[in-house]
Motif scaffolding. Structure first.
Motif, PDB file in Angstrom:
ATOM      1  N   UNK A   1       0.824  -1.202   0.000  1.00  0.00           N
ATOM      2  CA  UNK A   1       0.000   0.000   0.000  1.00  0.00           C
ATOM      3  C   UNK A   1       0.867   1.264   0.000  1.00  0.00           C
ATOM      4  N   UNK A   2       1.933   1.240   0.779  1.00  0.00           N
ATOM      5  CA  UNK A   2       2.835   2.385   0.846  1.00  0.00           C
ATOM      6  C   UNK A   2       3.507   2.611  -0.508  1.00  0.00           C
ATOM      7  N   UNK A   3       3.911   1.502  -1.148  1.00  0.00           N
ATOM      8  CA  UNK A   3       4.547   1.619  -2.469  1.00  0.00           C
ATOM      9  C   UNK A   3       3.559   2.223  -3.477  1.00  0.00           C
TER      10      UNK A   3
ATOM     11  N   UNK B   1      -9.419   1.450  -3.706  1.00  0.00           N
ATOM     12  CA  UNK B   1     -10.540   1.318  -2.765  1.00  0.00           C
ATOM     13  C   UNK B   1     -10.725  -0.147  -2.362  1.00  0.00           C
ATOM     14  N   UNK B   2     -10.675  -1.047  -3.348  1.00  0.00           N
ATOM     15  CA  UNK B   2     -10.804  -2.480  -3.037  1.00  0.00           C
ATOM     16  C   UNK B   2      -9.613  -2.925  -2.182  1.00  0.00           C
ATOM     17  N   UNK B   3      -8.438  -2.350  -2.458  1.00  0.00           N
ATOM     18  CA  UNK B   3      -7.256  -2.676  -1.646  1.00  0.00           C
ATOM     19  C   UNK B   3      -7.468  -2.299  -0.190  1.00  0.00           C
TER      20      UNK B   3
ATOM     21  N   UNK C   1     -12.251   6.382   6.241  1.00  0.00           N
ATOM     22  CA  UNK C   1     -12.800   7.254   5.195  1.00  0.00           C
ATOM     23  C   UNK C   1     -11.674   7.960   4.443  1.00  0.00           C
ATOM     24  N   UNK C   2     -10.660   8.426   5.173  1.00  0.00           N
ATOM     25  CA  UNK C   2      -9.540   9.113   4.522  1.00  0.00           C
ATOM     26  C   UNK C   2      -8.820   8.156   3.578  1.00  0.00           C
ATOM     27  N   UNK C   3      -8.625   6.897   4.032  1.00  0.00           N
ATOM     28  CA  UNK C   3      -7.962   5.916   3.169  1.00  0.00           C
ATOM     29  C   UNK C   3      -8.768   5.703   1.880  1.00  0.00           C
TER      30      UNK C   3
ATOM     31  N   UNK D   1      -9.458   9.960  -4.608  1.00  0.00           N
ATOM     32  CA  UNK D   1     -10.405  10.969  -5.092  1.00  0.00           C
ATOM     33  C   UNK D   1      -9.962  12.377  -4.708  1.00  0.00           C
ATOM     34  N   UNK D   2      -9.049  12.439  -3.725  1.00  0.00           N
ATOM     35  CA  UNK D   2      -8.496  13.747  -3.365  1.00  0.00           C
ATOM     36  C   UNK D   2      -7.557  14.207  -4.479  1.00  0.00           C
ATOM     37  N   UNK D   3      -6.759  13.256  -5.020  1.00  0.00           N
ATOM     38  CA  UNK D   3      -5.914  13.635  -6.151  1.00  0.00           C
ATOM     39  C   UNK D   3      -5.761  12.428  -7.055  1.00  0.00           C
TER      40      UNK D   3
END
Lengths: 195, 491
Positions: free
Chosen positions: B109-111, B127-129, B326-328, B333-335
């Motif tokens: 996820x970090x990568x 999102x599925x991740x 929610x942030x994750x 969608x934020x960028x």
């Protein structure tokens, strides 16, 4: 008939087999009836199968009041706190030793009318439910998780708990102290009904 | 023989349509750069999946023996540990491969975050991740409960108390969670069902969708500074890149296989070396000395709760996790456009550094848990000899009171004892006798960290205790409040 216009054949782009899906001109109301019937049947099936299943998943067993004998009054020396353990009758038959329950009992003597007064406290910390230990040397209950501390009377002394220890409902019947079998107590679901 | 197999294959293919459906997937090209050293960044997702396969196989194996009933779960775990051939190893592998899966998911996820791989058109893949991460954490928590020992029992208690804080419907949720009015067989069956049927079902479904999206949207090329993502032109550029691509079923897959193999070897060695985790004891809630701790992925939350003011607790328990999740979900969608290279996204890099620093610090705090009293210190940790060497009788008596009144459970001397309150090794240089009496009698005002001991000890005990405490100061240093030490007393 309003319905006549609402029924249009589905678009087909498969030129090799142009099926005639349009209803025969004379039977649109039968088609409509059939669609309604299907919808109603499906809804009925979902409701009659769904209600008992949802009830099974979300339902609660009605609460029973069970009394547990903790011992005769003479078993409890005046102003001494003791842990009394018993098998919780709210258990399921296959609970095994997990159903063991401990409550702290303190004989507080008699009131002016000669009635016995007891303090019966659940061992679960009011913060997050961890088991508190009684320290007779300092007269304090201490919780190992986040350091909640209570006085001998169960009142909050220090640390994060938002209230004192939970009080069990007790009665003295024929010289025997009995306690109402405690469920797992939480802030909005205490043992004596006080929040 | 070969012809027979071939005709059988053709017969099957005519009905299943394998070649038509799966062959293009297996031959799909990936960007050429993945064939180079940058390809090593792409191995963590498949390693998580390899660990999942281990979890499925070992989980099925454990389910053959484990009994999900409150009165026999513990015994069946002991049977697995000591009687069943390789039972101990399967239990160990299931635990450490599960831990490895969480680690690999976080690295993966970090990568993806640092390389901006979640941007257009891979928002849904991210999102599925996130759902896969939540499922994996859910597996970790429910799995810990199946270890039906005191940690499991009290873990359920804590979960119940947290759920009980939900306004109005709290009590109903508690019973739903615990499967009854008390913690017991109902609770264990519930968590067994979640761990073995519900969450794995969701996990496999989401994984299928995740992989489908990876195939559908393609693997993102390694980021190049200056090459920005623009949803209007991205698809065309990506297809142009794939034209010169290499097949996934080639060297790119080799990297995945090599890394997964190394990860499996590491986990097997750790499992064989450290052995199975628990059960730590029989699930009898009346056994004294319980000291429940959450599993390592949740230590940070345990620490955050313990270190926050009590008034914010309900918020942290009920609202904060929802905000985090929610942030994750909202990240892509934020960028979903612009630069992808970490060198052009300093805020993204900073965010990762800060988040991991905070998680690491909180996890360390959660591991050491300095806020927890040491329940055995009053009788288990003797007063350090040097502190009472040549002391007057009153002081010695005070030292006894100090131990006997359980002060040591929260206050260390020379570093041994509880750390909930301050270490009192040099308290005599900091507080005067009157200040000490005030502090001990009244505790921290307003229900703070120290209980009021005023009614917990008699005047004689208070006198000798303060005598002991004012004498606790470094050699040659005067007592607090005695003129000469006016400055040092304020330290």
């Amino acid at each position: 008939m309003v319905h006549d216009t609402s029924i249009t054949p589905p678009p087909t782009d498969d030129s090799t087999s142009p099926p005639d899906l349009a209803p025969p001109p004379s039977t649109p109301s039968r088609r409509t009836l059939f669609r309604w019937l299907t919808g109603i049947c499906a809804a009925a099936a979902a409701v009659i199968a769904g209600i008992p299943v949802v009830g099974y998943f979300l339902g609660r067993r009605p609460r029973k009041v069970e009394w547990v004998k903790l011992g005769t009054i003479d078993d409890f020396p005046l102003n001494e706190t003791r842990m009394i353990m018993f098998d919780n009758p709210l258990r399921q038959p296959w609970d095994g030793i997990t159903a063991h329950t401990g409550v702290y009992v303190r004989n507080e003597g008699q009131n002016g009318k000669g009635e016995d007064r007891f303090l019966v406290l659940a061992a679960n910390c009011a913060h997050l439910g961890c088991p508190v230990s009684w320290f007779p040397q300092s007269g304090l209950f201490m919780c190992p998780c986040h350091g909640g501390v209570y006085y001998a009377n169960g009142e909050h002394a220090s640390g994060p708990p938002p209230r004192g220890l939970f009080h069990c409902v007790w009665q003295v019947k024929a010289g025997t102290l009995e306690v109402q079998a405690p469920h797992y107590p939480t802030l909005q679901d205490t043992l004596d009904g006080t929040v | 023989m070969y012809r027979l197999l071939k005709s059988l294959g053709n017969w099957l293919d005519a009905r299943v349509g394998f070649r038509e459906t799966f062959l293009p997937m297996m031959l799909h090209p990936v960007p050429r750069a993945i064939d180079g050293p940058m390809g090593w960044w792409y191995v963590f997702g498949s390693a998580s999946m390899t660990f999942l396969l281990i979890q499925i196989v070992t989980g099925i194996g454990l389910a053959l023996v484990y009994v999900p009933a409150a009165d026999q779960a513990y015994e069946s775990l002991l049977y697995l540990n000591y009687q069943q051939p390789f039972g101990w190893f399967l239990r160990a592998l299931h635990y450490y491969a599960g831990s490895g899966m969480v680690v690999m998911l976080l690295v993966h996820m970090t990568q993806v975050f640092l390389h901006g791989a979640y941007k257009y058109p891979r928002e849904l893949t991210w999102v599925i991740g996130v759902l896969l991460l939540l499922c994996t954490l859910g597996m970790f928590f429910t799995g810990q409960i199946l270890r039906w020992d005191p940690d499991a029992y009290w873990g359920l208690a804590v979960a119940g108390s947290m759920a009980g804080r939900v306004p109005i419907i709290g009590p109903w949720i508690v019973e739903l969670l615990l499967g009854g009015e008390v913690i017991g067989g109902g609770s264990l069956s519930r968590f067994f069902t979640l761990h073995v049927f519900v969450i794995p079902g969701a996990l496999v479904a989401f994984l299928g969708l995740h992989l489908w999206l990876v195939l559908k949207c393609g693997i993102s090329a390694p980021p190049v500074p200056g090459q920005v993502v623009d949803p209007k032109t991205y698809d065309k550029e990506y297809h142009a890149e794939l034209k010169k691509g290499v097949p996934f079923f080639g060297d790119a897959l080799l990297k995945d296989i090599l890394f997964s193999s190394l990860a499996v070897i590491a986990v097997v060695v750790i499992a064989a070396w450290l052995g199975p985790k628990g059960p730590s004891g029989p699930p009898d809630p009346t056994i004294a000395g319980a000291n429940p701790r959450p599993e390592w992925p949740f230590l940070w939350l345990f620490a955050l709760l313990a270190l926050s003011p009590p008034s914010t607790e309900t918020f942290i328990i009920l609202v904060f996790p929802v905000i985090c999740i929610a942030v994750l979900f909202l990240v892509p969608f934020i960028s979903n456009r612009g630069e992808r290279a970490p060198s052009r996204r300093p805020m993204a890099v900073l965010l990762v550094v800060v988040v991991y620093a905070v998680l690491a610090a909180l996890t360390y705090e959660g591991h050491t848990a300095p806020w927890s009293p040491v329940m055995t210190a009053w009788s288990g940790d003797p007063i350090p000899e040097r502190l009472v060497e040549g002391a007057e009788p009153l002081s010695l008596q005070g030292a006894l009171v100090f131990q006997y009144k359980n002060c040591r459970n929260c206050h260390a001397l020379d570093g041994s004892g509880g750390r909930r309150g301050p270490d009192l090794t040099t308290i005599g240089a900091r507080l005067t006798r009157d200040q000490l009496i005030d502090q001990i009698s009244n505790g921290t005002p307003g229900g703070g960290n120290m209980p009021a001991y005023g009614k917990q000890m008699n005047p004689a005990e208070m006198t000798v205790l303060t005598e002991f405490l004012v004498n606790l100061r470094p050699e040659g240093q005067p007592a607090a409040g005695s003129g000469a030490s006016a400055d040092s007393g304020k330290n």
